[in-house]
Design a protein around this motif. Structure first.
Motif, PDB file in Angstrom:
ATOM      1  N   VAL A 156      -2.449  -7.281  -5.993  1.00  0.00           N
ATOM      2  CA  VAL A 156      -2.550  -7.803  -4.818  1.00  0.00           C
ATOM      3  C   VAL A 156      -2.060  -9.918  -4.747  1.00  0.00           C
ATOM      4  O   VAL A 156      -2.394 -10.324  -5.660  1.00  0.00           O
ATOM      5  N   ALA A 196      -8.011  -6.531   3.944  1.00  0.00           N
ATOM      6  CA  ALA A 196      -6.220  -6.184   3.913  1.00  0.00           C
ATOM      7  C   ALA A 196      -6.422  -6.829   5.056  1.00  0.00           C
ATOM      8  O   ALA A 196      -6.033  -6.199   6.687  1.00  0.00           O
ATOM      9  N   HIS A 245      -2.599 -11.121   5.236  1.00  0.00           N
ATOM     10  CA  HIS A 245      -1.809 -12.388   4.231  1.00  0.00           C
ATOM     11  C   HIS A 245      -2.295 -11.795   3.172  1.00  0.00           C
ATOM     12  O   HIS A 245      -1.231 -13.399   2.268  1.00  0.00           O
ATOM     13  N   ARG A 305      -0.672  -8.962   0.023  1.00  0.00           N
ATOM     14  CA  ARG A 305       0.326  -7.907   0.082  1.00  0.00           C
ATOM     15  C   ARG A 305      -0.841  -7.059  -0.921  1.00  0.00           C
ATOM     16  O   ARG A 305      -0.282  -7.676  -2.281  1.00  0.00           O
ATOM     17  N   GLY A 324       0.404  -3.905  -3.883  1.00  0.00           N
ATOM     18  CA  GLY A 324       1.842  -3.003  -4.239  1.00  0.00           C
ATOM     19  C   GLY A 324       0.962  -2.367  -5.746  1.00  0.00           C
ATOM     20  O   GLY A 324      -0.468  -2.401  -6.248  1.00  0.00           O
ATOM     21  N   VAL A 329       7.630  -7.771  -4.593  1.00  0.00           N
ATOM     22  CA  VAL A 329       7.367  -8.189  -3.001  1.00  0.00           C
ATOM     23  C   VAL A 329       7.041  -9.596  -2.750  1.00  0.00           C
ATOM     24  O   VAL A 329       7.351 -10.120  -1.655  1.00  0.00           O
ATOM     25  N   ALA A 342       7.588 -13.767   2.307  1.00  0.00           N
ATOM     26  CA  ALA A 342       6.690 -13.883   3.913  1.00  0.00           C
ATOM     27  C   ALA A 342       7.267 -13.494   4.776  1.00  0.00           C
ATOM     28  O   ALA A 342       6.719 -12.672   5.945  1.00  0.00           O
TER      29      ALA A 342
END
Length: 507
Positions: A426, A482, A485, A487, A489, A495, A505
């Motif tokens: 995260v 979630a 703000h 992400r 993965g 990312v 972002a």
């Protein structure tokens, strides 16, 4: 000093906690109880547990927050003293670690010097100096929690006062207080007006010939009872945990009320504080000169005097307070700008800390060096563009442990969330147009000196670091993970760009 790629990985775990002080032990407890399947270690640079409360040994060392909020939420403080001394706090932390089985997970003499994230395998690799820091070992983990405090352990802040080398007596910084130092019969000058000085003066007055507190400018000082009558009453009629919980809630709400009053009606609060001091010291004492700061209440932390001990030694004549500036040190003391000279055998520069967030660890993300001012805090506990890492950083206007407990809870929620969804990491990713502000809205010297080196905060939630326990508790304990703000993965899923965390972002 850096580990090479050929150095074998010593240990691979789920979580690595850096620091075995109040924050590190508390975080370990939460991990054990909320994520019992997660393997972890606590890496501690020093040879003993306790952090600040083991390092600082100056006379009178104590908490400047009440122990019903400074203690852990999960383990009642039963000593009875509202403001505990350093050894009592150290024992409290040690007993917590022993009773919970945390001690067997602590590795002493393990100083983390580097921490490097690799998205390809979604792991942190920590470079750890051991064996008196002559050898480097590598530890790997999925998640890292930095509980190393907010200041440099090796030294405190020491201004370069003119003539220091001329002084023939002893100069001792409180952070480096030598064990068994005897100050009996000495004339002592304590430089500073913060919590350390307010603690040192009354505790040294009994043995010293005389103690003078020399301050450039005043601080807010308030007398507080050393016994919480509400807590004592509740312990008589309720189980200890329930009594502790209710006392904790009462003290949290009381602290929030005082802070909000100080922000909304600062002149009224200041007037009340000065009147209370005048009542303590009498009409002849120049309270306006020595106790009326130029800043508003709670622009810096209040200094607390248990049972008014600081005021008592001023009244008795065992100590005095001088508000002036230093011209230079002399062979026998300190010459002031006013022309007055303070004779001394021992000078204690209680001049504050050197802030060092994250313990000065060399951090990188996918090969790119981490530069703190380029990043913003997320919910006061994570940093933009830095995956699977949390920072234990407490409140400036309330007990440190209140925020640390909440941070540990949120970390555990994130770990469990990722596990159930087969996610590996995260990372907080702020919007491109996020307005940023200094990390701390605090005028204390140690904060102002450090601001250019610290991460920043955003102007809006969740990037704003609010100094409000109730607000944080609701958001951190019950808010959505979630939340748009961060992400989530999986390993190899690149990312974000650590060098330009905002651009990714937007894309």
């Amino acid at each position: 000093m850096s580990a090479t790629l050929s150095t074998p990985v010593e240990v691979e775990l789920d979580v690595l906690i850096v620091g075995a002080g109040l924050s590190g032990v508390g975080t370990a407890w939460h991990l054990q109880h909320r994520c019992p399947d997660q393997s972890y270690l606590v890496l501690e640079a020093r040879e003993s547990l306790g952090g600040t409360w083991d390092l600082f040994r100056y006379p009178g060392i104590r908490s400047d927050s009440d122990m019903y909020t400074f203690g852990y939420a999960f383990r009642p403080w039963t000593d009875g003293k509202v403001f505990a001394d350093g050894p009592s706090i150290r024992n409290y932390v040690n007993d917590t670690a022993e009773e919970a089985g945390i001690s067997e997970h602590i590795r002493y003499g393990h100083k983390v010097v580097g921490a490097h994230w690799n998205t390809e395998d979604a792991r942190w690799t920590l470079e750890v100096a051991v064996d008196e820091f002559d050898e480097i070992k590598r530890f790997r983990s999925k998640f890292m929690v930095l509980c190393s405090g907010y200041y440099r352990y090796e030294r405190g802040y020491m201004p370069d006062f003119p003539g220091m080398a001329d002084f023939k007596g002893d100069i001792i910084h409180p952070q480096l207080w030598p064990e068994n130092y005897d100050y009996s019969g000495k004339r002592v000058v304590v430089i500073g007006s913060g919590a350390t000085a307010i603690t040192l003066v009354p505790s040294m007055a009994e043995k010293a010939a005389h103690v003078t507190m020399l301050q450039r400018s005043p601080s807010y000082v308030a007398a507080r009872p050393s016994v919480d009558k509400t807590a004592d009453f509740l312990r008589k009629i309720l189980p200890s945990k329930a009594a502790y919980g209710l006392t904790r809630i009462k003290n949290v709400l009381q602290a929030i009320l005082v802070f909000q009053l100080s922000r909304r009606w600062p002149d009224w609060v200041k007037k009340g504080v000065l009147k209370a001091i005048q009542d303590e010291l009498g009409e002849d004492f120049d309270v306006e000169k020595h106790f009326s700061p130029s800043y508003r209440p709670w622009d810096q932390r209040f200094c607390l005097a248990p049972e008014g001990d600081f005021f008592q030694v001023l009244k008795s004549g065992e100590a005095d307070i001088v508000t002036d500036q230093i011209e230079r040190f002399t062979e026998t003391g300190i010459e002031l700008k006013s022309g007055e000279t303070l004779e001394a055998d021992l000078i204690i520069p209680a001049t504050g800390l050197d802030m060092l967030v994250g313990g000065g660890i060399d951090i990188s993300v996918d090969g790119e060096a981490f530069n703190a001012p380029e990043h913003v805090t997320y919910r006061g506990m994570m940093l933009s563009g830095v995956p699977n890492a949390a920072l234990a950083f407490g409140y400036t206007n309330a007990s440190w442990t209140l925020k640390v407990d909440l941070t540990a809870e949120r970390v555990c929620r994130l770990i469990n969330h990722m596990k159930t969804r087969n996610l590996d990491y995260v990372v907080p990713v702020p919007p491109e147009d996020l307005e940023t502000l200094p990390l701390l809205d605090f005028s204390s010297g140690y904060v102002q000196r450090a601001l250019p080196t610290l991460p920043r905060q955003g102007a809006t939630t969740p990037w704003r670091t609010y100094q409000n326990y109730i607000q944080d508790m609701l958001a951190i304990r019950f808010g959505k993970l979630a939340d748009g703000h961060v992400r989530f993965g999986t390993a190899g899923d690149q990312v974000f760009d650590a060098r330009e965390p905002y651009r990714e972002a937007a894309e």
